[in-house]
Enzyme design. Sequence first.
Site, PDB file in Angstrom:
ATOM      1  N   ASP A 163      37.396  40.813  40.348  1.00 45.80           N
ATOM      2  CA  ASP A 163      36.328  41.766  40.671  1.00 45.80           C
ATOM      3  C   ASP A 163      36.934  43.111  41.095  1.00 45.80           C
ATOM      4  O   ASP A 163      36.854  44.083  40.353  1.00 45.80           O
ATOM      5  CB  ASP A 163      35.431  41.210  41.784  1.00 45.80           C
ATOM      6  CG  ASP A 163      34.043  41.815  41.786  1.00 45.80           C
ATOM      7  OD1 ASP A 163      33.743  42.574  40.852  1.00 45.80           O
ATOM      8  OD2 ASP A 163      33.263  41.530  42.706  1.00 45.80           O
ATOM      9  N   GLU A 219      23.301  38.182  41.841  1.00 44.46           N
ATOM     10  CA  GLU A 219      24.404  38.347  42.795  1.00 44.46           C
ATOM     11  C   GLU A 219      23.881  38.174  44.215  1.00 44.46           C
ATOM     12  O   GLU A 219      24.633  37.852  45.135  1.00 44.46           O
ATOM     13  CB  GLU A 219      24.911  39.782  42.614  1.00 44.46           C
ATOM     14  CG  GLU A 219      26.351  39.976  42.793  1.00 44.46           C
ATOM     15  CD  GLU A 219      26.715  41.432  42.533  1.00 44.46           C
ATOM     16  OE1 GLU A 219      25.971  42.159  41.838  1.00 44.46           O
ATOM     17  OE2 GLU A 219      27.758  41.837  43.049  1.00 44.46           O
TER      18      GLU A 219
END
Length: 348
Positions: free
Chosen positions: A287, A205
């Site tokens: 998300d 990420e």
Amino acid sequence: MESEADIFYRELPKVELHAHLNGSVSFQTIDKLLRRKPHLNIEHSMTAIDRGQRRTLDECFQVFKVIHQLVESEEDILMVATDVIKEFAADGVKYLELRSTPREEKNTGLTKNRYVETVLKSIQQCKEEEVDIDVRFLVSIDRRNGPQVAMETVKLAEDFMLSSDGLVVGLDLSGDPMVGHGRDLIPALQRAKNCGLKMSLHLSEVPSQLEESDLLLNLPPDRIGHGTFLHPEVGGSASLVDKVVKNNIPLELCLTSNLKGQTVPCYSKHHFKYWYQLGHPSVICTDDKGVFSTDLSQEYQLAASTFGLSREAVWKLSQQAIDYSFAPDAMKQQLRQKWVDLQPQVFK
Ligand code: 5GP
């Protein structure tokens, strides 16, 4: 007023595979929580990142801490989970995999067990009310809490997988990517895999996690969250891409989240482009729809306008997401039929 395009994207049947419960709390639900807890002196601006605003990833994680202060009892969790499920349904999501980190709260006597039970109760209640959505749950490991808690969380997930009538299907690894190393979590993740829990791991990420990503890809996971820095164009490597491709591991991609969290510089440079051009399984997800002030219809619309996708291509994306879900085969079959039934109405 809704445009013709807005209507298409809302009516498009969708699958949401990457939604953190406490990141998905809407403005309206936060309002109800604020009214319950005025003494906390929390304001809306502390729980969401509005249109046009951006934050560092670290600041995003501070937002979750504020929301956790607001969601600390069974009553709160039941309301939050029920609202989130109904909002996804209203946005045209037909299958939702919700994920959340079980928390204990000394103030309210909440235990991790009750936390999960309460989320499952909200899923069951929505089913009884015939809300038009199938929901499954992933238990999240917060990497900040280290290997021991990770192992306890796997055991908790394992127990619920066996006792929840199929509602708990797997595990998520999330939490601040700058904290801890995935290497220490391998025993817990290996155990999860051995006992049949499906596994979605946040990977690469942030930059400079090549070694960790390589180790975690050897498990291998069933899906990858973000995977922003896996490919060589952004400092990843061909061998990481190779592992993802060889194992055919779908990626969960969240455009607005990555833009607002500043891990991608602009929409057109989002790694969706790389993986989509490769023809690799990719799923558009939100998300944290509450924190990032978005919904899944908007995310599809954004992907289409940024990368020039036709409506047929968008349809294919949403339909293929069924294959990458952790739903049992019979449910996947029902969902595929739903897509067939809805197609004439969506393309009218
Ligand atoms: P919860 O698990 O409390 O329902 O949802 C909020 C939590 O999800 C955060 O505290 C964090 O652990 C995790 N989370 C939400 N969004 C992200 C993200 O974009 N990246 C990572 N690594 N974790 C996230």
